[in-house]
Design a protein around this motif. Structure first.
Motif: not given
Length: 236
Positions: A228-233
């Protein structure tokens, strides 16, 4: 919303390495009136190298590290997603419809700089793909459109002391038909773990926080994973 980098695993999925069915199930228990235990429970058989997976150096080295021997830092951290610009897939076998794009060191640096403003990789991890690639029926990068790093590009990545994970949308990190050599794997494994068959078709380029813990199967050269990739926001 996080980006999940693994398509659903479905029965009759297309094999990548001529290893036969890659996902099969067998029922062990079924809910039935008057019978115990009152559960549905299936046996699941998978062949991970044709699915999204992590692999350790044991995959290509007789005395390498199995996936369960890597520290947790290899499975999470800052990650840059790059989709190389243009279309440099070169026809190498017209009869079989096979194309190969070997990403040069210069192409890699140019695209890292295009996305980040710096020619130096500052993230721990890199996921590499191209802006456009055909898909197979499972939604994976078409195996006939080969994407690999050049030797110089692989050596450039491991020149960064914090680099510890290379991910690719293609099914492997080498393409040397008929040869026992796996130079790109072996170069990357000097410092990093490898993730292959990542589904990034809908992921914009940029910096993310990556989480991809595989099943810690004892002595496994590769193991299935749903990264999974999470954005900075999202992290904030």
């Amino acid at each position: 919303m996080p980006y999940v980098l693994s398509p659903k695993i479905v029965l009759n999925s297309e094999m990548m390495w001529m290893e036969g069915p890659i996902y099969e199930t067998e029922n062990l228990y079924k809910i039935q009136d008057g019978k115990l235990p009152p559960v549905n429970y299936d046996l699941h058989k998978i062949k991970p190298h044709s699915l999204t997976h992590a692999e350790g150096s044991l995959h290509v080295l007789a005395n390498g590290k199995s996936v369960d021997q890597y520290e947790s830092k290899y499975f999470y951290g800052s990650c840059l997603v790059i989709k190389i610009e243009g279309n440099n897939y070169q026809s190498i076998n017209p009869d079989k419809g096979i194309y190969h794009w070997e990403v040069t060191k210069e192409e890699l640096i140019k695209n890292i700089q295009r996305v980040t403003g710096s020619s130096t990789l500052r993230q721990d991890k890199l996921i590499l793909s191209t802006q456009h690639y055909p898909l197979n029926k499972q939604g994976f990068h078409d195996p006939n459109y080969v994407l690999t790093l050049s030797q110089a590009a692989a050596e450039y990545l491991i020149s960064h002391p914090n680099f510890n994970m290379y991910g690719t949308s293609w099914k492997s990190s080498d393409f040397m038909p008929g040869s026992p050599k796996r130079p790109i794997h072996k170069t990357l494994f000097q410092q990093a773990i490898i993730f292959e068959l990542l589904d990034v078709k809908n992921v914009p380029e940029g910096e993310y926080f990556f989480v991809g813990f595989p099943l810690l199967l004892e002595n496994s050269s590769e193991s299935p994973v749903t990264p999974v990739l999470f954005s900075k926001s999202e992290l904030r």
